[in-house]
Each structure stands twice: as structure tokens, then as C-alpha cells.
Write a protein that holds these residues in place. Structure first.
Motif, PDB file in Angstrom:
ATOM      1  N   SER A 132      25.920  40.493  35.324  1.00 46.67           N
ATOM      2  CA  SER A 132      27.083  39.651  34.869  1.00 46.67           C
ATOM      3  C   SER A 132      28.152  40.690  34.085  1.00 46.67           C
ATOM      4  O   SER A 132      29.519  40.513  34.334  1.00 46.67           O
ATOM      5  CB  SER A 132      26.760  38.735  33.936  1.00 46.67           C
ATOM      6  OG  SER A 132      27.795  37.992  33.318  1.00 46.67           O
TER       7      SER A 132
ATOM      8  N   ASP B 134      30.593  37.559  41.983  1.00 53.65           N
ATOM      9  CA  ASP B 134      29.563  38.064  42.677  1.00 53.65           C
ATOM     10  C   ASP B 134      28.060  37.170  42.625  1.00 53.65           C
ATOM     11  O   ASP B 134      27.232  37.688  43.296  1.00 53.65           O
ATOM     12  CB  ASP B 134      29.303  39.323  42.649  1.00 53.65           C
ATOM     13  CG  ASP B 134      30.301  40.331  43.549  1.00 53.65           C
ATOM     14  OD1 ASP B 134      30.967  39.748  44.006  1.00 53.65           O
ATOM     15  OD2 ASP B 134      30.322  41.538  43.113  1.00 53.65           O
ATOM     16  N   LEU B 135      27.954  36.615  41.490  1.00 57.28           N
ATOM     17  CA  LEU B 135      26.748  35.825  41.213  1.00 57.28           C
ATOM     18  C   LEU B 135      26.986  34.321  41.814  1.00 57.28           C
ATOM     19  O   LEU B 135      27.956  33.788  42.120  1.00 57.28           O
ATOM     20  CB  LEU B 135      26.564  35.630  39.750  1.00 57.28           C
ATOM     21  CG  LEU B 135      26.425  36.919  39.024  1.00 57.28           C
ATOM     22  CD1 LEU B 135      26.054  36.897  37.495  1.00 57.28           C
ATOM     23  CD2 LEU B 135      25.523  38.116  39.668  1.00 57.28           C
ATOM     24  N   THR B 136      25.635  33.734  41.959  1.00 58.32           N
ATOM     25  CA  THR B 136      25.578  32.360  42.554  1.00 58.32           C
ATOM     26  C   THR B 136      25.972  31.256  41.429  1.00 58.32           C
ATOM     27  O   THR B 136      26.336  31.647  40.324  1.00 58.32           O
ATOM     28  CB  THR B 136      24.077  32.126  42.898  1.00 58.32           C
ATOM     29  OG1 THR B 136      23.452  32.337  41.618  1.00 58.32           O
ATOM     30  CG2 THR B 136      23.621  33.259  43.709  1.00 58.32           C
TER      31      THR B 136
ATOM     32  N   ARG C 199      25.827  43.160  41.485  1.00 57.05           N
ATOM     33  CA  ARG C 199      24.620  42.861  42.153  1.00 57.05           C
ATOM     34  C   ARG C 199      24.033  44.271  42.431  1.00 57.05           C
ATOM     35  O   ARG C 199      24.561  45.434  42.701  1.00 57.05           O
ATOM     36  CB  ARG C 199      24.910  42.330  43.388  1.00 57.05           C
ATOM     37  CG  ARG C 199      24.917  40.962  43.492  1.00 57.05           C
ATOM     38  CD  ARG C 199      23.834  40.235  43.590  1.00 57.05           C
ATOM     39  NE  ARG C 199      23.872  38.768  43.425  1.00 57.05           N
ATOM     40  CZ  ARG C 199      23.260  38.039  42.760  1.00 57.05           C
ATOM     41  NH1 ARG C 199      22.497  38.609  41.871  1.00 57.05           N
ATOM     42  NH2 ARG C 199      23.207  36.823  42.814  1.00 57.05           N
TER      43      ARG C 199
ATOM     44  N   ALA D 186      34.857  38.417  31.408  1.00 61.22           N
ATOM     45  CA  ALA D 186      34.075  36.901  31.360  1.00 61.22           C
ATOM     46  C   ALA D 186      32.791  37.119  30.658  1.00 61.22           C
ATOM     47  O   ALA D 186      32.432  36.139  29.952  1.00 61.22           O
ATOM     48  CB  ALA D 186      33.976  36.608  32.867  1.00 61.22           C
TER      49      ALA D 186
ATOM     50  N   LEU E 214      34.741  33.324  35.805  1.00 58.34           N
ATOM     51  CA  LEU E 214      33.400  33.462  36.475  1.00 58.34           C
ATOM     52  C   LEU E 214      33.160  34.905  36.803  1.00 58.34           C
ATOM     53  O   LEU E 214      33.918  35.726  36.678  1.00 58.34           O
ATOM     54  CB  LEU E 214      34.064  32.857  37.970  1.00 58.34           C
ATOM     55  CG  LEU E 214      34.226  31.314  37.728  1.00 58.34           C
ATOM     56  CD1 LEU E 214      34.970  30.787  38.830  1.00 58.34           C
ATOM     57  CD2 LEU E 214      32.900  30.511  37.463  1.00 58.34           C
ATOM     58  N   VAL E 215      31.901  35.150  37.225  1.00 59.01           N
ATOM     59  CA  VAL E 215      31.241  36.528  37.816  1.00 59.01           C
ATOM     60  C   VAL E 215      31.202  35.995  39.191  1.00 59.01           C
ATOM     61  O   VAL E 215      30.088  35.415  39.768  1.00 59.01           O
ATOM     62  CB  VAL E 215      29.985  36.820  37.253  1.00 59.01           C
ATOM     63  CG1 VAL E 215      29.749  38.246  37.388  1.00 59.01           C
ATOM     64  CG2 VAL E 215      30.024  36.792  35.512  1.00 59.01           C
TER      65      VAL E 215
ATOM     66  N   ARG F  42      32.035  32.887  44.528  1.00 57.82           N
ATOM     67  CA  ARG F  42      33.413  33.472  45.345  1.00 57.82           C
ATOM     68  C   ARG F  42      33.706  32.707  46.231  1.00 57.82           C
ATOM     69  O   ARG F  42      34.880  32.300  46.671  1.00 57.82           O
ATOM     70  CB  ARG F  42      33.516  34.722  45.526  1.00 57.82           C
ATOM     71  CG  ARG F  42      32.513  35.253  46.505  1.00 57.82           C
ATOM     72  CD  ARG F  42      32.947  36.563  47.033  1.00 57.82           C
ATOM     73  NE  ARG F  42      32.719  37.598  46.224  1.00 57.82           N
ATOM     74  CZ  ARG F  42      33.616  38.572  45.519  1.00 57.82           C
ATOM     75  NH1 ARG F  42      34.925  38.016  45.598  1.00 57.82           N
ATOM     76  NH2 ARG F  42      33.386  38.949  44.845  1.00 57.82           N
ATOM     77  N   ASN F  43      32.727  32.066  46.899  1.00 61.25           N
ATOM     78  CA  ASN F  43      33.001  31.011  47.930  1.00 61.25           C
ATOM     79  C   ASN F  43      33.328  29.682  47.832  1.00 61.25           C
ATOM     80  O   ASN F  43      33.726  28.762  48.700  1.00 61.25           O
ATOM     81  CB  ASN F  43      31.808  30.973  49.134  1.00 61.25           C
ATOM     82  CG  ASN F  43      31.536  32.582  49.520  1.00 61.25           C
ATOM     83  OD1 ASN F  43      32.586  33.274  49.492  1.00 61.25           O
ATOM     84  ND2 ASN F  43      30.502  32.718  50.291  1.00 61.25           N
TER      85      ASN F  43
ATOM     86  N   GLY G 248      29.800  42.680  36.986  1.00 57.97           N
ATOM     87  CA  GLY G 248      30.400  41.780  37.844  1.00 57.97           C
ATOM     88  C   GLY G 248      31.696  41.492  36.929  1.00 57.97           C
ATOM     89  O   GLY G 248      32.859  41.552  37.842  1.00 57.97           O
ATOM     90  N   ASN G 249      31.786  41.090  35.948  1.00 63.68           N
ATOM     91  CA  ASN G 249      33.113  40.688  35.200  1.00 63.68           C
ATOM     92  C   ASN G 249      33.122  40.976  33.729  1.00 63.68           C
ATOM     93  O   ASN G 249      32.301  40.103  32.953  1.00 63.68           O
ATOM     94  CB  ASN G 249      33.390  39.255  35.625  1.00 63.68           C
ATOM     95  CG  ASN G 249      34.844  38.871  35.118  1.00 63.68           C
ATOM     96  OD1 ASN G 249      35.255  39.523  34.159  1.00 63.68           O
ATOM     97  ND2 ASN G 249      35.427  37.992  35.779  1.00 63.68           N
TER      98      ASN G 249
ATOM     99  N   LEU H 144      27.273  31.716  46.601  1.00 65.54           N
ATOM    100  CA  LEU H 144      28.029  32.603  45.803  1.00 65.54           C
ATOM    101  C   LEU H 144      29.044  31.856  45.183  1.00 65.54           C
ATOM    102  O   LEU H 144      29.989  31.175  45.842  1.00 65.54           O
ATOM    103  CB  LEU H 144      28.479  33.828  46.465  1.00 65.54           C
ATOM    104  CG  LEU H 144      27.573  34.813  46.892  1.00 65.54           C
ATOM    105  CD1 LEU H 144      28.284  36.136  47.510  1.00 65.54           C
ATOM    106  CD2 LEU H 144      26.551  35.321  45.609  1.00 65.54           C
TER     107      LEU H 144
ATOM    108  N   VAL I 218      32.140  36.706  53.968  1.00 64.58           N
ATOM    109  CA  VAL I 218      33.305  36.166  54.075  1.00 64.58           C
ATOM    110  C   VAL I 218      33.562  35.115  52.888  1.00 64.58           C
ATOM    111  O   VAL I 218      32.886  34.445  52.474  1.00 64.58           O
ATOM    112  CB  VAL I 218      33.601  35.525  55.423  1.00 64.58           C
ATOM    113  CG1 VAL I 218      33.801  36.777  56.405  1.00 64.58           C
ATOM    114  CG2 VAL I 218      32.688  34.814  55.875  1.00 64.58           C
ATOM    115  N   LYS I 219      34.821  34.929  52.544  1.00 61.21           N
ATOM    116  CA  LYS I 219      35.187  33.777  51.761  1.00 61.21           C
ATOM    117  C   LYS I 219      35.371  32.440  52.513  1.00 61.21           C
ATOM    118  O   LYS I 219      35.783  32.468  53.780  1.00 61.21           O
ATOM    119  CB  LYS I 219      36.662  34.126  51.216  1.00 61.21           C
ATOM    120  CG  LYS I 219      36.572  35.193  50.207  1.00 61.21           C
ATOM    121  CD  LYS I 219      37.757  35.095  49.448  1.00 61.21           C
ATOM    122  CE  LYS I 219      37.712  36.364  48.207  1.00 61.21           C
ATOM    123  NZ  LYS I 219      39.092  36.305  47.547  1.00 61.21           N
ATOM    124  N   VAL I 220      34.893  31.448  51.726  1.00 58.40           N
ATOM    125  CA  VAL I 220      35.470  29.915  52.467  1.00 58.40           C
ATOM    126  C   VAL I 220      36.373  29.485  51.389  1.00 58.40           C
ATOM    127  O   VAL I 220      35.724  28.883  50.507  1.00 58.40           O
ATOM    128  CB  VAL I 220      34.209  29.285  52.627  1.00 58.40           C
ATOM    129  CG1 VAL I 220      34.704  28.005  53.335  1.00 58.40           C
ATOM    130  CG2 VAL I 220      33.230  29.713  53.559  1.00 58.40           C
ATOM    131  N   PRO I 221      37.671  29.873  51.556  1.00 62.26           N
ATOM    132  CA  PRO I 221      38.310  29.549  50.420  1.00 62.26           C
ATOM    133  C   PRO I 221      39.011  28.036  50.481  1.00 62.26           C
ATOM    134  O   PRO I 221      38.564  27.343  51.666  1.00 62.26           O
ATOM    135  CB  PRO I 221      39.550  30.279  50.683  1.00 62.26           C
ATOM    136  CG  PRO I 221      39.612  30.463  52.041  1.00 62.26           C
ATOM    137  CD  PRO I 221      38.269  30.312  52.774  1.00 62.26           C
TER     138      PRO I 221
END
Lengths: 511, 353
Positions: free
Chosen positions: B201, A356-358, B273, B208, A353-354, A405-406, B204-205, A403, B349-352
Motif C-alpha cells: 500500500s 494495484d491492490l485488489t 506489488r 493514500a 485508492l491503491v 484499477r479495473n 502503491g500510493n 484489481l 488491461v483496464k476495463v474502464p
């Protein structure tokens, strides 16, 4: 028997994120000398609860009492100092420092309070490791050891810092059977020492083997707390999912197409003596249309490497891959993709996955990469496709703007699947697609594999869980010590035991 | 209101506005714009005009940084572009001939593009770390500019060339319009084609992106070439404005201002981004800062320190963690969960699980 007095008690914990209530009024208690399993599907709030407990997040409401005192941790460091340590899924130590340095980072024994006392550090590191029956070179860099050893080192560090509460977040997800047994030995020893262990794992077998008590969460709410011995597996699963178990059962009954019928045609992909020194010995493998080929073997036996060589993620030194009768010349992922091969790597975060992207951007990425930057996928077509796959795979939240990551692990995996399914591959390589994701999502992905194969897609399915491989595959390739040692047809005679025997003995052998 | 403060450009814009208003205190007619000979004049116009080269350099830098790279050589490319153009014009029998100036401009931009592509090859094909790869041209580029001009400062007298940096069009400075046009075209390409997505992309990674079949090498090459082109255009503006080319000092340290503008604009140095709009605001913040130093009468010897302080404040304000720490204590930031309104946490924030 645990003491009547809990070492840790959390009451009415509530935690909100923008648009999501991650935890709502959750109670939790932990007794000294017990292994307590925190159960729930992905997104149920397990990680959030742990992060509130360890001071990574601040709860909006609720209180925590540790050893009789009200505590409020504003940072993981504060939690650690008070006696709560965490060993996360991904070991977060420094790979280029030595084992001993890693154990003592931030609290190195000093000579005259000035410089690091390395001999002392090494001696104490060896002592601590001996307690968990590890006899390794403490001066070697951490990265030179396997993930399993690194994890044990992280645990040793955690326990040495604060012996009251140790949280193990998915410690077993990348360990093989022997390593898990070693981890459990260490956990039992710590339990005897009176340490309270909080354990998170998706492997039900392990939960039943090691835990004394469990707390179940669902959708950020507390379902309840049980003694492990008093809750059957089926009850546990139904409480985690909340509804229908039929998904899991239905899957078991799927009739499988005959291997012989499948293999009558020419193979879609034929690997002949493909190999690379240090990765995997030259192997032959044929994958037919509509066939699910499972790869079994211990961690590090070369399962992933087989997939990577076929996909061109690593360049093979020898052998040829023939697709639909024509040999594949240049071996890069792009050429493999051009021949309709798709690859969902084992490590979602670093290779898939990237973050930071949606969701939308991640899903469209493979198709867009194939088209090049000059030919963007038209917005309407893109939104249609993304919407269709979010719906078909029930990706949650169903918001293409979210996103990645979430998202929870299971949903991230579905995003990866959607990314490749959009490209309509003929061969889908899935490397550990169900690792670290919850039971519901796991069943959904397994069901998807079956239906894709029925529609004629070939699947190369890699998993550490033998049951899963057996359930889905038409034939199983067994790897041992970086060598494909056997190819077993998945008929009635093939059992997990026989695969294990093959892994152990290295011989294909008759049933 | 809360969604407004969460917007990624909110804090850079706030800083820009505060800086501009700060000028008003010292100079009440700061926002006044006069028309003289059909041209607009005023402090704000000056900021735009002098900020145009920085905007261009920062634009290219944004794309490079989005891929996880960095380009330290932009200052040298600025110097080279000016040198190439001025040398060609100085050799013309009639320096005011449009044809000669156009050829000079094309030659300069071509050279800038080539040097940018050279960086791109070093990074994407040979695999040198961007900071090292571009450091080579950063150092060597000044030497190349010197060589082109034989160690002299070339002064020219060409009205058409002067127009690029100091001319006017539709009552506005031509430099501003050129910069805005370049920015608009780039932004359009990024969002209308898939280039923006693929760059984000790759940044960002990278692994990947490789496994998903993105041809990151040619994308990276392209981006460094664009960055060189932007720097070349900025070099033309700078040398045109002073009607001379100075291999030693043209565009000196502009790479640092450009990187700063990108960061203030909210694009992370780690890649991924990016925000072209943010970069434009970042470049304006930096230019406004330079202007402010003069209007406020900050002693010249403390100019750099003043700048550093403001930049530090901007960066801190952008950090959600810092804001929470400082304002969280006495501001009404924590929303009780019962009220059901949006929670106080920042967006990332993360919502893990």
C-alpha cells in the motif's frame, strides 16, 4: 443542422477484456459541426468506445470510417495524425513546461529545422489562445494555472493538431459554473468552425445545454441515437439505467429530521477557529450526531481544505478541534482516525485508492492500518466483512480479487466507502463522493448517506452540486474565497438560489 | 495454457529453464548430481550455492523496492559485515572456538542492521530520496570497512566460520539452507502478518496510505533495516567462503545484480506489488547466467556484454506490449470474439467506464 454525411462512422465495434465484453456490436456516428453527447452509466462502455476510436485499444471486430476512408488506428498518435484528438478527464500535459511548449510539444516550430523557435512558438500560442478568449502568459508553467485553464489549453492543442474530431472526456467534472460557461463558449465556437465534438459528461444539465445529438450505451451495447431536443431528461435517464427510476424519486421524499432536535445535544465535533494561512481562514463548525452537514462553494473556495484540516490531512496552524468534549491534540490523519473520523478524499485515484491492490485489500486497508502490521485481521473475519460490504454497496464486479484499477469510477467510490464503513466511524467526511460517477451509483450513495445519518453517524458532505447538498444536508456551510461565510439551516426557505446568492454576496443574510 | 502464460512468474521461469537447458548442449552432464563424502555436488548445486548471497541481498532489496525505495548500499554493508566478523575472529586466541565465531556473527549482523536502520532513518525521518540516501552509505560504507580493518585484507583460519559459506548440512551446502530459511521466514512474515499488504500500500500510493492512517515511516525504517540485515548475512557468506574480508571488493556491484533480480522477478521499481518467489527466480537467473558464461566458454572479455544481452531479452519478454508486438504478428494470438474463449489481451488491461 448537421451535414447529411457523417465525418466519422463506426460499425459493429466489439471489444473484449478478460472476462468482460466491454463493447458488443456498437454503432456510432458523428457529424461535422455538432456536439454529440455519449451517454451511459459508468461501465456502460463510453470510455472503451473512445479508446477504441482513438487507437488506445484495438477492437476485436468492427470498422471505422473517417471522412470517407476506412481507418484503423494502432496508436493514439496515428489517430491524432488522422484528425482525432482527445482531451481526457485528467489533463495529460506536462505541468512543468510552459503553456506555449505544451501546445506545441512534438511539433515545435523550428529555426532552420534545428532549434526551437521560441518567439514564434509564443506568438502562435497567444494567437490560438486568443481564439478561445484566453489572455494568459504563455511562458508561465502550465501548473501555475487552474485545472479549467489547463483544460482549455489542452483543447486548444487538440484543435490545433487536428480540426476534424475532438473528443472531450468529462471535461467539466472539475470545473465550476463560470468555467463551464467559458468551456461551452469555446465548444460553440469550434462547432461553428465545423469541428465535430464528442462530449462526455455526467451532468445532465450540461448535456442539454450544449449537445445537439446523443448516443446512449448500456452494458456495452448500443441503446440508440437521439436528437437531444427530442429526448426528455426522464427518458434519457431511464434509457441509461434501463430500469426503475423509483430510486431517484424515493430519495426526494425522504423526510428529514429536524435540525433543532439534532442540535439540542452536545456536538460530536466542534472546530473552533481552525485555520491555516493560504488554505482557509479560521472557521467554527459544529457537527452533531446523526447530522449531515453540507459544504457548498465554488471550486477552490476552501471546501476541501475545511475537511482536510478537520481530518488532519493538513496540519492546522490555529484553533482546536474538540471531539466528544475532549480536544484533539496531535493533528495527523492517524489521530483523527483513532477518534473515529473517516475521510473519503476528493481525488480517488491519487489520495484514496491503491490501484494495484485488489478490492479486498483496499477495503480492509483502513481497519488493518489501525490494527498495525503485527495484528492482521483474521482471514475469515476479513472475508466476511469484505463480502458483506461488497454485497451491501453492490460493488461490481462482486469479486474481491479484482484489481481496483479495473473498476469503474462509481464502484471505486464504493470501495472507498466500504473501506471506511468497516471501521464504523462516527464522523464520515465525503469530499465529492458522487463526482464523475453514474446516476445509479450516485443515487445509491446518496441513499446510503441518508441511512447512515439515521443510524446516528455524522456526515460532512462536500459537493459541487447544490441540489445534492440541499437534498442531503441538515445544514449547509457556505464557503467563499477560502472563508466559511455562512451556516444556513436547511429548511423550506433554503433553495439553491439562496445558496448561490450567499456564494456571490458572501453574506449569510435572512431569507 | 493461457492462464499459465499469464502467471506473473511464467516468463522468468521460462528464461531460467532455457538458460539451464542451454548449458546442457555444451555440457551433457550439466544436471548430473554426484554424492561425495555425503555431500551433493553438481553444476545445479553450485548455482544454488554461489547464488545464495545474491538471493539474500535481493530478498531485502525486494522489500525496499516494494515501498518505492531502493538501497544502493547493500554492497558496502556486505563488506562491513565481513570486516566486522573477520576482525573479531582474527583477534581470538583460538579462531576455531564456536563462542568467538558466534559473537563475531552477532556483531556483524548487528552492525548490518544498524547501517540498514541508518538508511531507513535518512529516508523515512529526514526525507532524503532513497537513491541519494543510500548512495551516501554506498560510498562511505567501503571507507568504514577499510577503517575497521585498518586498510588491510584480513585473512582468518576458522573452521566454524568457514561453515557458513562453504559448509554442508543434510548433504546440502549450508549457505543454500541459510538463504532458503531466511527467504521462507520473510515470506511467511509478509503474508501471515499484514506487513506485506501495508508495504504494498505504501509503495502503491504513499499519500493514500498516509490518509488511511498507515504509519509508513516506521514501516519504511523496518524494511531498510531488514534489507541491511540480509546484506549482512550475505556478507558473512561471502567472506566465510574465502576466509577473508576485503573491504574494497567484497560485494562489489552486488546492488546492481540484486536490483536486476528483483526486476526480473516481476516487482516494479515504482513500488507496490512485490513477489519474493519472483526475486528468488530472478537471482537464480542471474547466477545461472554467470555459470553459463563459463560452461559455454564465452571469452571473459565479452562476459558482461553477453550478460547484458540476456538480461535485455528477459526484460523485453516480460513486457506484455513487446510480446504482443513481436509474437502477435505471426502467432495465433487474436482470438475471434465469437469463439468465446479467453481473449488475447494481457491481464493488466483496464476495463474502464
Amino acid at each position: 443542422m448537421p451535414d447529411p454525411q457523417p465525418i466519422l462512422q463506426m460499425k459493429g465495434i466489439t471489444k473484449e477484456f478478460p472476462g468482460v465484453t466491454a463493447l458488443a456490436d456498437v454503432d456510432f456516428r458523428l457529424f461535422p459541426g455538432e456536439v454529440h453527447a455519449l451517454m451511459g452509466e459508468n461501465g456502460a462502455g463510453k470510455s472503451t468506445l473512445i479508446k477504441v476510436l482513438t487507437g488506445v485499444y484495438q477492437a476485436e471486430a468492427g470498422e471505422a470510417v473517417l471522412a470517407g476512408e476506412r481507418v484503423h488506428f494502432s496508436s493514439p498518435l496515428k489517430a491524432q495524425q488522422a484528425g482525432v484528438s482527445t482531451v481526457y478527464q485528467e489533463v495529460n500535459l506536462c505541468p512543468n513546461l510552459s503553456v506555449a511548449e505544451n501546445i506545441f510539444i512534438g511539433r515545435e516550430p523550428r529555426l532552420f529545422g534545428l532549434i526551437n523557435n521560441y518567439p514564434e512558438m509564443r506568438r502562435r500560442a497567444r494567437e490560438l489562445l486568443a481564439r478561445v478568449e484566453l489572455d494568459i502568459d504563455v511562458t508561465a508553467p502550465l501548473a501555475s494555472y487552474s485545472l479549467a485553464i489547463q483544460q482549455l489549453i489542452a483543447i486548444v492543442r487538440a484543435v490545433d493538431i487536428s480540426a476534424k474530431v475532438v473528443i472531450l472526456d468529462e471535461p467539466t467534472s472539475s470545473l465550476d459554473t463560470g468555467e463551464v460557461a467559458q468551456l461551452f463558449r469555446v465548444m460553440r465556437r469550434l462547432k461553428e468552425d465545423g469541428v465535430a465534438l464528442l462530449f462526455v459528461s455526467h451532468f445532465l444539465e450540461q448535456i442539454y445545454e450544449i449537445s445537439d445529438r446523443m448516443t446512449i450505451l448500456r452494458n456495452g451495447r448500443l441503446v440508440g441515437e437521439w436528437r437531444t431536443s427530442e429526448l426528455s431528461r426522464i427518458e434519457l435517464v431511464s434509457r441509461m439505467i434501463g430500469t426503475e427510476l423509483s430510486v431517484l424519486e424515493a430519495l426526494e421524499e425522504q423526510p428529514k429530521r429536524e435540525l433543532a432536535a439534532l442540535e439540542r445535544q452536545e456536538p460530536f465535533l466542534q472546530a473552533a477557529q481552525v485555520g491555516k494561512t493560504g488554505l482557509v481562514a479560521p472557521f467554527d463548525l459544529a457537527i452533531h450526531r446523526g447530522e449531515v452537514v453540507g459544504l457548498a462553494g465554488l471550486l477552490g473556495s476552501g471546501r476541501t481544505e475545511v475537511a482536510r484540516l478537520i481530518f488532519g490531512a493538513d496540519r492546522a496552524e490555529s484553533g482546536t478541534v474538540t471531539i466528544d468534549g475532549t480536544p484533539l491534540s496531535v493533528k495527523t490523519p492517524r489521530t483523527a482516525i483513532g477518534r473515529n473520523i473517516a475521510f473519503c478524499p476528493e481525488n480517488r485515484k491519487t489520495e484514496g485508492l491503491v490501484e494495484d491492490l485488489t478490492v479486498r485489500e483496499n477495503i480492509i486497508l483502513a481497519m488493518q492500518a489501525a490494527r498495525g502490521w503485527l495484528r492482521p485481521v483474521p482471514a475469515r473475519r476479513r472475508d466476511e466483512l469484505v463480502g458483506k460490504y461488497i454485497e451491501a454497496l453492490s460493488i461490481r464486479p462482486a469479486n474481491p480479487e479484482a484489481l481496483v484499477r479495473n473498476l469503474s469510477g462509481g464502484n471505486q467510490q464504493k470501495v472507498l466507502l466500504a473501506r471506511w464503513l468497516i471501521t464504523q466511524p462516527k464522523l464520515l467526511i465525503l469530499d465529492e463522493p458522487t463526482r464523475g460517477i453514474d446516476v445509479g451509483a450516485k443515487a445509491e450513495i446518496q441513499r446510503l448517506v441518508v441511512s447512515l445519518a439515521e443510524e446516528g453517524m455524522s456526515v460532512l458532505f462536500i459537493s459541487a452540486e447544490l441540489e445534492e447538498v440541499l437534498r442531503l444536508s441538515h445544514k449547509v456551510g457556505v464557503l467563499r474565497d477560502r472563508r466559511l461565510v455562512a451556516e444556513l439551516a436547511n429548511d423550506e426557505s433554503l433553495t439553491a438560489d439562496r445558496i448561490m446568492q450567499t456564494i456571490a454576496s458572501g453574506e449569510g443574510g435572512a431569507a | 495454457m493461457i492462464t499459465l502464460t499469464r502467471h506473473r512468474l511464467f516468463w522468468p521461469v521460462v528464461v531460467l529453464v532455457v538458460l539451464l537447458l542451454g548449458n546442457l548442449l555444451e555440457k551433457p552432464d550439466f544436471f548430473a548430481i554426484r554424492i561425495q563424502d555425503g555431500h551433493l555436488y553438481g553444476s545445479v548445486i553450485d548455482i544454488l550455492r554461489f547464488g545464495a548471497p545474491l538471493m539474500l541481498v535481493a530478498l531485502g532489496m525486494t522489500l525496499v523496492i516494494a515501498t518505492g525505495g531502493i538501497d544502493l548500499s547493500v554492497g558496502s554493508v556486505v563488506a562491513i559485515a565481513g570486516a566486522v566478523a573477520c576482525l573479531h575472529i582474527s583477534k581470538q586466541p583460538d579462531q576455531n572456538a564456536i563462542g568467538g565465531v558466534l559473537i563475531a556473527v552477532v556483531m556483524a549482523l548487528g552492525a548490518a542492521l544498524l547501517f540498514g536502520a541508518f538508511n531507513g532513518i535518512m529516508v523515512s525521518r529526514i526525507g532524503i530520496q532513497p537513491i541519494i540516501a543510500t548512495l551516501i552509505l554506498m560510498v562511505a560504507g567501503r571507507g568504514i570497512a577499510q577503517l575497521i580493518m585498518d586498510g588491510q585484507i584480513i585473512t582468518i583460519n576458522s573452521t566454524p566460520y568457514k561453515w557458513i559459506g562453504a559448509g554442508w548440512l543434510f548433504t546440502l551446502p549450508a549457505a543454500v539452507l541459510i538463504a532458503l530459511a531466511m527467504i521462507a521466514v520473510t515470506a511467511l512474515i509478509m503474508r501471515r502478518s499484514a506487513l506485506g499488504l501495508l508495504l504494498e500500500s505504501v509503495g502503491g500510493n504513499a499519500e493514500a496510505s498516509r490518509l488511511v492512517g498507515i504509519q509508513s515511516r516506521s514501516l519504511v525504517l523496518l524494511v531498510y533495516a531488514i534489507c541491511g540485515l540480509c546484506a549482512g548475512l550475505a556478507g558473512l557468506m561471502i567472506s566465510s567462503n574465502v576466509s577473508s574480508a576485503d573491504g574494497n571488493n567484497a560485494g562489489l556491484l552486488i546492488e546492481l545484480d540484486a536490483i536486476l533480480a528483483v526486476v526480473i522477478g516481476g516487482t516494479a521499481l515504482t513500488g507496490g506489488r512485490f513477489s519474493i518467489g519472483g526475486t528468488v527466480i530472478g537471482a537464480l537467473v542471474i547466477q545461472t547466467l554467470s555459470t553459463t558464461v563459463y560452461t559455454l566458454g564465452v571469452p571473459p572479455e565479452t562476459t558482461l556484454i553477453f550478460k547484458a544481452v540476456v538480461v535485455t531479452i528477459v526484460c523485453l519478454l516480460q513486457s506484455p506490449a513487446f510480446r504482443r508486438k513481436v509474437f502477435g504478428r505471426w502467432g495465433p494470438r487474436r482470438t475471434p470474439p465469437a469463439s468465446g474463449s479467453a481473449p488475447s489481451e494481457p491481464t493488466n488491461v483496464k476495463v474502464p467506464a
